[in-house]
Scaffold this motif. Sequence first.
Motif, PDB file in Angstrom:
ATOM      1  N   GLY A   1      -7.674  81.584  -6.133  1.00 19.71           N
ATOM      2  CA  GLY A   1      -8.326  80.621  -6.995  1.00 19.71           C
ATOM      3  C   GLY A   1      -8.978  81.193  -8.228  1.00 19.71           C
TER       4      GLY A   1
ATOM      5  N   GLY B   1      -7.922  76.261  -6.807  1.00 24.22           N
ATOM      6  CA  GLY B   1      -6.957  76.950  -5.959  1.00 24.22           C
ATOM      7  C   GLY B   1      -6.393  76.106  -4.849  1.00 24.22           C
TER       8      GLY B   1
ATOM      9  N   PRO C   1      -2.084  78.409  -6.418  1.00 27.89           N
ATOM     10  CA  PRO C   1      -3.286  78.860  -7.118  1.00 27.89           C
ATOM     11  C   PRO C   1      -3.624  78.028  -8.344  1.00 27.89           C
ATOM     12  CG  PRO C   1      -1.431  80.158  -7.832  1.00 27.89           C
ATOM     13  CD  PRO C   1      -0.883  79.127  -6.857  1.00 27.89           C
TER      14      PRO C   1
END
Length: 532
Positions: free
Chosen positions: A503, A436, A352
């Motif tokens: 993300g 992300g 992420p």
Amino acid sequence: MSGGRDFQAAGRSVVVAGEAAAATAHPLATLTAIEMLLDGGTAMDAAIAAAAVLGVVEPAMTGIGGDCFVLMSVGGTDRVLAYNGAGRAAKAAHPDWFRERGIAKIDADSIHAVTVPGAVEAWCRLAKDHGKLGLDQLLRPAIHYAEDGFPVAPRVARDWAEDAPRLARNPAAAKQYLPGGKAPQTGDRVTLPLLAKTLREIVLKGSAGFYEGWVADDIASTVTAEGGLLRISDLAAHRGGYTLPIKTNYRGLDVWECPPPGQGLTALLMLNILAQFPSIGSGPLSPGRLHLEIEAAKLAYLERDRHIADPDHAHIPVDDLLSEKHARRLAARIDPNHALDLHQAKFLQPHPDTTYLTVVDRDRNAVSFINSIYYGFGSARATERSGILLQNRGACFSLDPAHPNCIGPGKRSMHTIIPAMVTSEGRPVLSFGVMGGDYQPMGQVHALTNMVDFGMDPQAALDCPRVHHEDGVLGAETGLPEDVFLGLADRGHKALRLTAPLGGGQAIFIDWQRGVLLAGSDPRKDGCALGY
């Protein structure tokens, strides 16, 4: 774009501004960007200053030990510039070297994943070419937070705790980034004096203060001490550069991305596939819409993994991949009622991490800016004297000699970080990005189609629940309604609920007719949008 939201529901309004706006993943960075604009700086000045602050206050996501890519619309026109700030592998990084040692894969935690950091050179070059303020002013806020301390924000604390075991394995990283032997909690105050010293060196000497002298020696010696191939000569030789952006047209809008080695081509290919359908769904959270998006992503990601590499070392058929003929051929494979099973091999590990920001100034210069050290805290290695967290971007390389993305001397790996820009009728209308890692093309397309196909404003488009297909499994955020989740399962998707959000993102829409900016910032991060 629709302007009405339910004010009884949780959420935030889109920020509306007349002169200028900025959106980043951290309030202190957004404030810094606004301060630079109020001091007479350009959008590029504001973006660089904000990125430097993020490298201090959001250390899991970014820093001077990483890379950056930038798109800029100059003076409110569709003259879009792209800058590739990616670093390269060591000159000694020949695939035979790895094969002779039985290394079949560059692991994210391997010392061989550390590549030359490209961000600092990019900042210095872009500030000189498109800024009005000097490095002294641009880096002053970051130096202040590193020296005097900053309070840890909630999402930053969460990411810090998650990566604490990796940091603990490296003595220099543990000493600098695990105060008292543990990850700081929300509200704790952290100082990074060594990083401040390095930022001062960059102010004094420009990029030479990073790629030459004691800082470069500290980076190289940190890597060689663990058997890595990076040398001080690799740092001294680094140069980023301007490159021609690539684009496609979606529903009458020109969508721009940086070219390979970035994966922006993947997002453009997804849009080309979706453009073959007059409508992509009955609503933004309809199972049909999300299914179509997922299937387009599967097909586009497969092309990404086959082709994207360093264009200096491989031929990438960009025009063919973005052709109407190719889009029609791929779209014809999509069944609206059944999920494709492509037996896709996992190429990139999901993560992420990364930070994205965007700024639009009063002259309507629009900057789409992304900066990353790849995984959380990069390689989880810090230099002892300069306090730099080194990226692990080399984990994106293949070690298959037949693959265009195979590691090689001085090569740049396939890159996940992708800023985006949209123009229409000769002017920029949207500067945006979704971070992300592997999710980024999917995230960009989801946010953009939320705005274009479903009329959402930038904030609503970023708020909207997300899904992502990875390694045969469809991950859905908890905000996705249960009936939609089941509708995707009915179409053959192996769906599960995610334990972490997908993300983050920022976006600024330029409303030329009314002379205003609409800015949004992803609630999955600590950040905000501000304008005046």
